[in-house]
Design a protein around this motif. Structure first.
Motif, PDB file in Angstrom:
ATOM      1  N   GLY A   1     -33.014  61.350 -16.763  1.00 48.34           N
ATOM      2  CA  GLY A   1     -34.435  61.580 -16.550  1.00 48.34           C
ATOM      3  C   GLY A   1     -34.691  62.838 -15.741  1.00 48.34           C
ATOM      4  N   PRO A   2     -35.964  63.147 -15.481  1.00 50.28           N
ATOM      5  CA  PRO A   2     -36.305  64.332 -14.705  1.00 50.28           C
ATOM      6  C   PRO A   2     -35.756  64.261 -13.279  1.00 50.28           C
ATOM      7  CG  PRO A   2     -38.225  62.930 -15.033  1.00 50.28           C
ATOM      8  CD  PRO A   2     -37.159  62.390 -15.908  1.00 50.28           C
ATOM      9  N   GLY A   3     -35.242  65.383 -12.798  1.00 54.06           N
ATOM     10  CA  GLY A   3     -34.755  65.469 -11.425  1.00 54.06           C
ATOM     11  C   GLY A   3     -33.333  65.008 -11.207  1.00 54.06           C
ATOM     12  N   VAL A   4     -32.664  64.490 -12.232  1.00 57.85           N
ATOM     13  CA  VAL A   4     -31.295  64.002 -12.074  1.00 57.85           C
ATOM     14  C   VAL A   4     -30.338  65.180 -11.894  1.00 57.85           C
ATOM     15  CG1 VAL A   4     -29.372  62.827 -13.225  1.00 57.85           C
ATOM     16  CG2 VAL A   4     -31.684  61.870 -13.345  1.00 57.85           C
ATOM     17  N   GLU A   5     -29.506  65.109 -10.868  1.00 56.85           N
ATOM     18  CA  GLU A   5     -28.580  66.189 -10.553  1.00 56.85           C
ATOM     19  C   GLU A   5     -27.118  65.750 -10.542  1.00 56.85           C
ATOM     20  OE1 GLU A   5     -29.840  67.708  -6.791  1.00 56.85           O
ATOM     21  OE2 GLU A   5     -31.641  68.670  -7.595  1.00 56.85           O
ATOM     22  N   ARG A   6     -26.850  64.459 -10.315  1.00 59.26           N
ATOM     23  CA  ARG A   6     -25.481  64.006 -10.094  1.00 59.26           C
ATOM     24  C   ARG A   6     -24.714  63.747 -11.392  1.00 59.26           C
ATOM     25  NH1 ARG A   6     -24.878  59.222  -7.822  1.00 59.26           N
ATOM     26  NH2 ARG A   6     -22.841  59.775  -6.946  1.00 59.26           N
ATOM     27  N   PHE A   7     -25.430  63.521 -12.509  1.00 58.95           N
ATOM     28  CA  PHE A   7     -24.748  63.142 -13.742  1.00 58.95           C
ATOM     29  C   PHE A   7     -25.326  63.883 -14.945  1.00 58.95           C
ATOM     30  CE2 PHE A   7     -24.380  59.448 -10.912  1.00 58.95           C
ATOM     31  CZ  PHE A   7     -22.994  59.349 -10.852  1.00 58.95           C
ATOM     32  N   ARG A   8     -24.459  63.962 -15.972  1.00 58.96           N
ATOM     33  CA  ARG A   8     -24.861  64.551 -17.234  1.00 58.96           C
ATOM     34  C   ARG A   8     -24.548  63.579 -18.363  1.00 58.96           C
ATOM     35  NH1 ARG A   8     -21.604  70.097 -17.325  1.00 58.96           N
ATOM     36  NH2 ARG A   8     -19.968  68.600 -16.796  1.00 58.96           N
ATOM     37  N   VAL A   9     -25.171  63.794 -19.512  1.00 61.70           N
ATOM     38  CA  VAL A   9     -24.881  62.970 -20.685  1.00 61.70           C
ATOM     39  C   VAL A   9     -23.388  63.063 -20.997  1.00 61.70           C
ATOM     40  CG1 VAL A   9     -25.273  62.726 -23.166  1.00 61.70           C
ATOM     41  CG2 VAL A   9     -27.201  63.176 -21.632  1.00 61.70           C
ATOM     42  N   GLY A  10     -22.781  61.913 -21.231  1.00 59.43           N
ATOM     43  CA  GLY A  10     -21.353  61.849 -21.523  1.00 59.43           C
ATOM     44  C   GLY A  10     -20.493  61.444 -20.348  1.00 59.43           C
ATOM     45  N   ASP A  11     -21.035  61.487 -19.131  1.00 62.62           N
ATOM     46  CA  ASP A  11     -20.262  61.080 -17.959  1.00 62.62           C
ATOM     47  C   ASP A  11     -19.933  59.591 -18.008  1.00 62.62           C
ATOM     48  OD1 ASP A  11     -20.264  63.621 -16.928  1.00 62.62           O
ATOM     49  OD2 ASP A  11     -21.836  63.256 -15.448  1.00 62.62           O
ATOM     50  N   ARG A  12     -18.727  59.248 -17.544  1.00 64.37           N
ATOM     51  CA  ARG A  12     -18.310  57.850 -17.433  1.00 64.37           C
ATOM     52  C   ARG A  12     -18.611  57.380 -16.013  1.00 64.37           C
ATOM     53  NH1 ARG A  12     -13.170  57.055 -17.510  1.00 64.37           N
ATOM     54  NH2 ARG A  12     -13.024  55.159 -18.779  1.00 64.37           N
ATOM     55  N   VAL A  13     -19.319  56.266 -15.901  1.00 60.67           N
ATOM     56  CA  VAL A  13     -19.812  55.819 -14.594  1.00 60.67           C
ATOM     57  C   VAL A  13     -19.633  54.316 -14.428  1.00 60.67           C
ATOM     58  CG1 VAL A  13     -21.517  57.675 -14.380  1.00 60.67           C
ATOM     59  CG2 VAL A  13     -22.150  55.528 -15.531  1.00 60.67           C
ATOM     60  N   ALA A  14     -19.692  53.892 -13.174  1.00 58.91           N
ATOM     61  CA  ALA A  14     -19.753  52.472 -12.820  1.00 58.91           C
ATOM     62  C   ALA A  14     -20.926  52.276 -11.868  1.00 58.91           C
ATOM     63  CB  ALA A  14     -18.455  52.004 -12.166  1.00 58.91           C
ATOM     64  N   THR A  15     -21.488  51.084 -11.879  1.00 61.29           N
ATOM     65  CA  THR A  15     -22.588  50.783 -10.975  1.00 61.29           C
ATOM     66  C   THR A  15     -22.100  50.642  -9.548  1.00 61.29           C
ATOM     67  OG1 THR A  15     -22.288  48.446 -11.534  1.00 61.29           O
ATOM     68  CG2 THR A  15     -24.038  49.639 -12.694  1.00 61.29           C
ATOM     69  N   ALA A  16     -22.983  50.913  -8.593  1.00 64.15           N
ATOM     70  CA  ALA A  16     -22.754  50.601  -7.185  1.00 64.15           C
ATOM     71  C   ALA A  16     -23.465  49.279  -6.900  1.00 64.15           C
ATOM     72  CB  ALA A  16     -23.308  51.707  -6.289  1.00 64.15           C
ATOM     73  N   PHE A  17     -22.822  48.407  -6.130  1.00 60.70           N
ATOM     74  CA  PHE A  17     -23.379  47.070  -5.899  1.00 60.70           C
ATOM     75  C   PHE A  17     -24.753  47.144  -5.247  1.00 60.70           C
ATOM     76  CE2 PHE A  17     -23.880  42.979  -3.820  1.00 60.70           C
ATOM     77  CZ  PHE A  17     -23.389  42.084  -4.762  1.00 60.70           C
ATOM     78  N   PHE A  18     -24.895  47.996  -4.232  1.00 66.48           N
ATOM     79  CA  PHE A  18     -26.176  48.206  -3.561  1.00 66.48           C
ATOM     80  C   PHE A  18     -26.662  49.626  -3.885  1.00 66.48           C
ATOM     81  CE2 PHE A  18     -24.158  45.120  -0.548  1.00 66.48           C
ATOM     82  CZ  PHE A  18     -25.062  44.081  -0.734  1.00 66.48           C
ATOM     83  N   PRO A  19     -27.566  49.779  -4.825  1.00 65.45           N
ATOM     84  CA  PRO A  19     -28.011  51.118  -5.229  1.00 65.45           C
ATOM     85  C   PRO A  19     -28.626  51.934  -4.101  1.00 65.45           C
ATOM     86  CG  PRO A  19     -28.672  49.473  -6.858  1.00 65.45           C
ATOM     87  CD  PRO A  19     -28.144  48.719  -5.678  1.00 65.45           C
ATOM     88  N   GLU A  20     -29.118  51.263  -3.041  1.00 62.29           N
ATOM     89  CA  GLU A  20     -29.783  51.978  -1.945  1.00 62.29           C
ATOM     90  C   GLU A  20     -28.865  52.226  -0.739  1.00 62.29           C
ATOM     91  OE1 GLU A  20     -32.766  53.122  -2.401  1.00 62.29           O
ATOM     92  OE2 GLU A  20     -33.043  52.113  -4.326  1.00 62.29           O
ATOM     93  N   TRP A  21     -27.638  51.700  -0.767  1.00 64.30           N
ATOM     94  CA  TRP A  21     -26.711  51.891   0.361  1.00 64.30           C
ATOM     95  C   TRP A  21     -25.761  53.023   0.012  1.00 64.30           C
ATOM     96  CZ3 TRP A  21     -22.878  47.620   2.515  1.00 64.30           C
ATOM     97  CH2 TRP A  21     -22.274  48.108   3.695  1.00 64.30           C
ATOM     98  N   GLU A  22     -26.123  54.217   0.449  1.00 63.09           N
ATOM     99  CA  GLU A  22     -25.309  55.386   0.140  1.00 63.09           C
ATOM    100  C   GLU A  22     -24.098  55.476   1.056  1.00 63.09           C
ATOM    101  OE1 GLU A  22     -25.657  60.286  -0.007  1.00 63.09           O
ATOM    102  OE2 GLU A  22     -27.466  59.055   0.178  1.00 63.09           O
ATOM    103  N   GLU A  23     -24.313  55.352   2.367  1.00 63.19           N
ATOM    104  CA  GLU A  23     -23.217  55.441   3.317  1.00 63.19           C
ATOM    105  C   GLU A  23     -23.677  54.887   4.662  1.00 63.19           C
ATOM    106  OE1 GLU A  23     -22.062  59.453   4.126  1.00 63.19           O
ATOM    107  OE2 GLU A  23     -24.119  60.180   4.120  1.00 63.19           O
ATOM    108  N   GLY A  24     -22.776  54.899   5.639  1.00 61.48           N
ATOM    109  CA  GLY A  24     -23.130  54.431   6.970  1.00 61.48           C
ATOM    110  C   GLY A  24     -23.089  52.919   7.095  1.00 61.48           C
ATOM    111  N   LYS A  25     -23.596  52.439   8.224  1.00 59.31           N
ATOM    112  CA  LYS A  25     -23.580  51.010   8.502  1.00 59.31           C
ATOM    113  C   LYS A  25     -24.546  50.252   7.605  1.00 59.31           C
ATOM    114  CE  LYS A  25     -22.134  51.134  13.362  1.00 59.31           C
ATOM    115  NZ  LYS A  25     -22.458  50.690  14.744  1.00 59.31           N
ATOM    116  N   VAL A  26     -24.228  48.977   7.404  1.00 57.76           N
ATOM    117  CA  VAL A  26     -25.087  48.130   6.598  1.00 57.76           C
ATOM    118  C   VAL A  26     -26.383  47.829   7.350  1.00 57.76           C
ATOM    119  CG1 VAL A  26     -23.993  46.011   7.466  1.00 57.76           C
ATOM    120  CG2 VAL A  26     -25.177  45.986   5.251  1.00 57.76           C
ATOM    121  N   THR A  27     -27.510  47.834   6.626  1.00 63.11           N
ATOM    122  CA  THR A  27     -28.813  47.499   7.187  1.00 63.11           C
ATOM    123  C   THR A  27     -29.584  46.669   6.171  1.00 63.11           C
ATOM    124  OG1 THR A  27     -29.996  49.413   6.277  1.00 63.11           O
ATOM    125  CG2 THR A  27     -28.868  49.725   8.408  1.00 63.11           C
TER     126      THR A  27
END
Length: 341
Positions: free
Chosen positions: A73-99
């Protein structure tokens, strides 16, 4: 778009194939063609109604998927069509301590999950997968792999030469065995099956304990460590095993609580053994996207191949759930999602 839905509390029999509308991508969203879905004990808890879900009615289950990016979609920078990916369990937890905020959104419970032909998700909820893994293997990274990584190296802080105790041979324990072996960590593995213990030996387990033949298995753990106990226990049993896990930990040791397969999550703990042993317990709530990226990096560097017990076809989704519920698996139970079904 074809998918499955399950009614929380309705049991495995409530899992049904449905057709859902396809929607346009919003800002920073990615469309993934799902190729494989890995099941977790959490998915059984959703079916049983013992895991908290948001809203009412049926939900698309599952948190762990691997597939191919087919549209960005618009604004996507991390991936391109054809990339192989897996989901992250918590889509909003990028790094750091759990909150609470970082863990507010969860696939397959807090929102629709991944047991679907396609998945629309924000790019932050995806991680690239190691090139040497099949989609079925890559689907095991999301929950079991990250939980093992967090328990061992983040909360557990283990290092080469330390000893860990792994209870059982389910998905997290087997992942932890493989990661510990790669890090030079000594491993003690328990199971009620000698056959499974031999499979664990083939993966590098150092000490094997059949807990049916040795009910007081904490004594055997102490004997295997010259009375010192282990540096870390990955506790998956709950009420039935927690006291023995605490006894197995050495002075200053840690118990990483990742489940309650044996006697559930309701338990009473004798605190004296923790206090006088200077021991600690931590709850492991999967982990962040960064942990998954770190895990994937090690898996690539060491050419680790996750253990997949059995792959079911998408038409056999209920059978996959039932196989997981039986406890007969060694490693992960995976559902293959074909391009058309």
């Amino acid at each position: 778009m074809h998918a499955y839905q399950i009614t929380p509390g309705g049991g495995i029999d409530s899992l049904e194939a449905v057709k859902l509308p396809k929607r346009e991508l919003q800002y920073h969203e990615v469309r993934v063609k799902v190729r494989a879905v890995s099941l977790n004990y959490r998915d059984l808890m959703v079916a049983q109604g013992t895991y908290p879900t948001s809203g009412e009615g049926a939900v698309v289950p599952g948190s762990d998927a691997a597939g191919e990016v087919v549209e960005v979609g618009p604004g996507v920078e991390r991936f391109r069509v054809g990339d192989r990916v897996a989901t992250a369990f918590f889509p909003e937890w990028e790094e750091g301590k759990v909150t609470p905020g970082k863990t507010a959104v969860t696939l397959g419970a807090g929102s629709n999950g991944v047991l679907s032909e396609e998945l629309v998700i924000k790019e932050g909820g995806l991680v690239g997968v190691p090139a040497h893994l099949s989609y079925e293997e890559a689907a095991t990274l999301t929950c079991a792999g990250v939980t093992a990584w967090n328990a061992l190296f983040v909360e557990g802080g283990v290092k080469a030469g330390d000893t860990v105790l792994l209870l059982g041979t389910g998905g997290v324990s087997v992942w932890a065995l493989q990661l510990a072996k790669a890090a030079g960590v000594r491993t003690i593995v328990t199971s009620s099956s000698d056959t499974k213990l031999e499979r664990a030996r083939a993966l590098g387990a150092d000490v094997l304990i059949n807990y049916r033949k040795t009910p007081e298995w904490q004594d055997e753990v102490l004997r295997a460590t010259n009375g010192e106990g282990v540096d870390l226990v990955l506790e998956v049993g709950g009420q039935d095993t927690l006291a023995r896990s605490i006894a197995s930990a050495g002075m200053g040791g840690k118990v990483a609580v990742i489940g309650g397969l044996g006697g559930g999550f309701e338990t009473s703990v004798q605190l004296l053994g923790i206090v006088i042993g200077g021991k600690s317990m931590s709850g492991i709530y999967v982990g962040s996207r960064k942990m998954q990226e770190d895990l994937s990096r090690l898996v690539s560097q060491r050419n680790i191949k996750p253990v997949v017990d059995r792959v079911f076809d998408i038409h056999e989704a209920r059978e996959a759930y039932q196989h997981l519920a039986s406890g007969n698996h060694f490693g992960k139970v995976v559902i293959s999602v074909k391009p058309r079904y």
